[in-house]
Each structure stands twice: as C-alpha cells, then as structure tokens.
Design a protein around this motif. Structure first.
Motif, mmCIF file in Angstrom:
data_model
loop_
_atom_site.group_PDB
_atom_site.id
_atom_site.type_symbol
_atom_site.label_atom_id
_atom_site.label_comp_id
_atom_site.label_asym_id
_atom_site.label_seq_id
_atom_site.Cartn_x
_atom_site.Cartn_y
_atom_site.Cartn_z
ATOM 1 N N GLN A 5 0.848 -1.185 0.000
ATOM 2 C CA GLN A 5 0.000 0.000 0.000
ATOM 3 C C GLN A 5 0.886 1.238 0.000
ATOM 4 O OE1 GLN A 5 -3.428 0.009 2.628
ATOM 5 N NE2 GLN A 5 -3.143 2.207 2.972
ATOM 6 N N THR A 6 0.580 2.163 -0.881
ATOM 7 C CA THR A 6 1.275 3.444 -0.923
ATOM 8 C C THR A 6 0.314 4.507 -0.398
ATOM 9 O OG1 THR A 6 0.578 3.993 -3.173
ATOM 10 C CG2 THR A 6 2.585 2.650 -2.942
ATOM 11 N N ALA A 7 0.665 5.752 -0.548
ATOM 12 C CA ALA A 7 -0.198 6.835 -0.062
ATOM 13 C C ALA A 7 -1.583 6.804 -0.704
ATOM 14 C CB ALA A 7 0.466 8.183 -0.311
ATOM 15 N N ARG A 8 -1.634 6.431 -1.993
ATOM 16 C CA ARG A 8 -2.923 6.471 -2.699
ATOM 17 C C ARG A 8 -3.327 5.176 -3.368
ATOM 18 N NH1 ARG A 8 -2.124 10.820 -7.001
ATOM 19 N NH2 ARG A 8 -0.148 9.726 -7.175
ATOM 20 N N LEU A 9 -2.423 4.205 -3.405
ATOM 21 C CA LEU A 9 -2.668 2.993 -4.183
ATOM 22 C C LEU A 9 -2.573 1.725 -3.353
ATOM 23 C CD1 LEU A 9 -0.416 3.766 -7.294
ATOM 24 C CD2 LEU A 9 -2.901 4.027 -7.138
ATOM 25 N N VAL A 10 -3.302 0.720 -3.789
ATOM 26 C CA VAL A 10 -3.101 -0.651 -3.346
ATOM 27 C C VAL A 10 -2.511 -1.375 -4.544
ATOM 28 C CG1 VAL A 10 -4.186 -2.807 -2.620
ATOM 29 C CG2 VAL A 10 -4.979 -0.636 -1.679
ATOM 30 N N LEU A 11 -1.336 -1.946 -4.348
ATOM 31 C CA LEU A 11 -0.638 -2.701 -5.381
ATOM 32 C C LEU A 11 -0.721 -4.157 -4.969
ATOM 33 C CD1 LEU A 11 2.481 -0.360 -5.514
ATOM 34 C CD2 LEU A 11 0.461 -0.288 -7.001
ATOM 35 N N SER A 12 -1.470 -4.954 -5.719
ATOM 36 C CA SER A 12 -1.684 -6.346 -5.324
ATOM 37 C C SER A 12 -1.314 -7.299 -6.452
ATOM 38 C CB SER A 12 -3.133 -6.566 -4.913
ATOM 39 O OG SER A 12 -4.010 -6.224 -5.964
ATOM 40 N N ARG A 13 -0.860 -8.461 -6.030
ATOM 41 C CA ARG A 13 -0.504 -9.529 -6.973
ATOM 42 C C ARG A 13 -1.611 -9.690 -8.006
ATOM 43 N NH1 ARG A 13 1.125 -15.655 -5.152
ATOM 44 N NH2 ARG A 13 0.762 -16.639 -7.162
ATOM 45 N N LEU A 111 4.046 3.794 -7.990
ATOM 46 C CA LEU A 111 4.289 2.365 -8.165
ATOM 47 C C LEU A 111 5.783 2.095 -8.315
ATOM 48 C CD1 LEU A 111 2.375 -0.195 -10.224
ATOM 49 C CD2 LEU A 111 4.822 0.024 -10.560
ATOM 50 N N ALA A 112 6.480 2.891 -9.111
ATOM 51 C CA ALA A 112 7.919 2.675 -9.334
ATOM 52 C C ALA A 112 8.691 2.775 -8.017
ATOM 53 C CB ALA A 112 8.452 3.690 -10.342
ATOM 54 N N ARG A 113 8.371 3.753 -7.205
ATOM 55 C CA ARG A 113 9.071 3.896 -5.915
ATOM 56 C C ARG A 113 8.800 2.699 -5.007
ATOM 57 N NH1 ARG A 113 7.996 10.356 -5.173
ATOM 58 N NH2 ARG A 113 9.905 11.042 -6.236
ATOM 59 N N ALA A 114 7.573 2.212 -5.000
ATOM 60 C CA ALA A 114 7.246 1.033 -4.187
ATOM 61 C C ALA A 114 8.011 -0.180 -4.685
ATOM 62 C CB ALA A 114 5.739 0.773 -4.211
ATOM 63 N N ALA A 115 8.084 -0.344 -5.994
ATOM 64 C CA ALA A 115 8.809 -1.482 -6.573
ATOM 65 C C ALA A 115 10.299 -1.388 -6.253
ATOM 66 C CB ALA A 115 8.584 -1.539 -8.081
ATOM 67 N N LEU A 116 10.864 -0.207 -6.334
ATOM 68 C CA LEU A 116 12.287 -0.044 -6.006
ATOM 69 C C LEU A 116 12.546 -0.363 -4.536
ATOM 70 C CD1 LEU A 116 13.162 3.153 -8.063
ATOM 71 C CD2 LEU A 116 13.879 0.797 -8.523
ATOM 72 N N ASP A 117 11.628 0.009 -3.663
ATOM 73 C CA ASP A 117 11.776 -0.332 -2.240
ATOM 74 C C ASP A 117 11.810 -1.840 -2.047
ATOM 75 O OD1 ASP A 117 11.919 2.284 -1.373
ATOM 76 O OD2 ASP A 117 9.817 2.388 -0.753
ATOM 77 N N VAL A 118 10.934 -2.558 -2.737
ATOM 78 C CA VAL A 118 10.907 -4.024 -2.655
ATOM 79 C C VAL A 118 12.167 -4.608 -3.283
ATOM 80 C CG1 VAL A 118 9.741 -6.097 -3.519
ATOM 81 C CG2 VAL A 118 8.395 -4.215 -2.565
ATOM 82 N N GLY A 119 12.531 -4.103 -4.434
ATOM 83 C CA GLY A 119 13.624 -4.677 -5.207
ATOM 84 C C GLY A 119 15.002 -4.525 -4.607
ATOM 85 N N LYS A 120 15.229 -3.477 -3.839
ATOM 86 C CA LYS A 120 16.589 -3.255 -3.340
ATOM 87 C C LYS A 120 17.077 -4.372 -2.421
ATOM 88 C CE LYS A 120 15.031 0.150 0.001
ATOM 89 N NZ LYS A 120 15.050 1.566 0.294
ATOM 90 N N SER A 121 16.159 -5.123 -1.833
ATOM 91 C CA SER A 121 16.581 -6.236 -0.988
ATOM 92 C C SER A 121 16.626 -7.560 -1.743
ATOM 93 C CB SER A 121 15.647 -6.359 0.217
ATOM 94 O OG SER A 121 14.343 -6.698 -0.210
ATOM 95 N N VAL A 122 16.233 -7.539 -3.032
ATOM 96 C CA VAL A 122 16.139 -8.768 -3.809
ATOM 97 C C VAL A 122 17.242 -8.880 -4.859
ATOM 98 C CG1 VAL A 122 14.621 -10.163 -5.285
ATOM 99 C CG2 VAL A 122 13.634 -8.807 -3.436
#
Length: 163
Positions: A5-13, A111-122
């Motif tokens: 979840q971001t400030a305005r979005l739900v990003l779901s599988r 969405l891009a910022r959320a993905a980068l947050d997830v990706g930096k640990s992967v």
C-alpha cells in the motif's frame, strides 16, 4: 510482497480476474506508442501475458501488481518487478503501464518507488526504456534511477536505467 500500500494505491498480486483489465490497457494503442510490437490485438495474447505474470508469482514469489486507488476495485494499471535477463545479466526489470485516464496523476511514480523499495533487498533493478519514451524516462529518473547506457532491446535502441 504480494500486496503493498502506498499513499494512494493498493498494489496487489495479479490474478486471473485481472484479464479484462490487462486486455483493455494493453490493447489501447495510446498505451503502446513506445512498444516495438504495438498494442496487443487479441484476448488470447492478453491471456498469455497474464499467464506469464501469474507464473512469476508462483515460481519466483515476485511479479507484477495490479494498481488500484485505495478503496476502489477499478484497475488503473499494472507494474512492478519481474526477473529477466537484460544485457546478459540477471536483473529485476521494472515495468509500469497505466490507463490513459490515470496519466498525469503520479501513479506510475508511486508504483515505481514502491517497486524499487521491494527490489533493493532482492537484486539489481533496471528499467529498459525506449530512447524516444520521454514519459517513462521521467518516471524512472524521478524514482531515483539513472541512465547507464543504451542497449539494443526488442529490436530498437533502448536506454538502460539502474537503481
């Protein structure tokens, strides 16, 4: 991270129920201006695309999300990270595509910022952006990515951005 979840979005599988939205977004010529092969032309191609995305989640535990406004079931777009081989390296490829009605609201950047947050640990996150795709370039740069070099990708010169 099947849901973020971001400030305005739900990003779901993504799920099989997202097929109509996948087809609507990817068959719209406006969303495919920079894609070398153009828009998806039939529902079976959209079904195959969604099948690959579903397999990513099942086999690798990471994949593209459906993006919706908080409290709304309408899919605005798709994006996230996908394992890929780019320029002979195993990377996480950042992708985002939204309905034209969602353009200009900053959703792709969110969405891009959320993905980068997830990706930096992967792993290493890249975005492959056609050299003429200024809107996508702006999103990548605002998300903190930098242009590394130009590579041939999908038969056209494309800029490789890295996080």
């Amino acid at each position: 991270m099947e849901m973020v979840q971001t400030a305005r979005l739900v990003l779901s599988r993504v799920t099989v129920d997202d097929l109509d939205a996948v087809h609507e977004i990817h068959s719209d010529p406006r969303t495919s201006v920079y894609h070398p092969s153009g828009p998806v032309t039939d529902i079976e191609s959209s079904r195959a695309m969604l099948g690959l995305w579903l397999d990513d989640w099942d086999e690798r535990g990471l994949g593209y999300w459906a993006a919706r406004r908080l409290g709304d079931s309408h899919v605005l777009g798709f994006g996230g990270l996908r394992h890929a081989i780019v320029d002979e390296r195993h990377v996480l490829n950042l992708y985002y595509r939204f309905r034209p009605s969602a353009w200009g609201h900053g959703y792709a950047l969110e969405l891009a910022r959320a993905a980068l947050d997830v990706g930096k640990s992967v792993g290493t996150v890249v975005a492959v952006i056609r050299d003429t795709n200024e809107p996508s370039r702006k999103v990548a740069e605002r998300a903190g990515m930098r242009r590394d070099r130009t590579i041939p990708y999908g038969g056209v010169p494309s800029d490789l951005y890295v996080a």
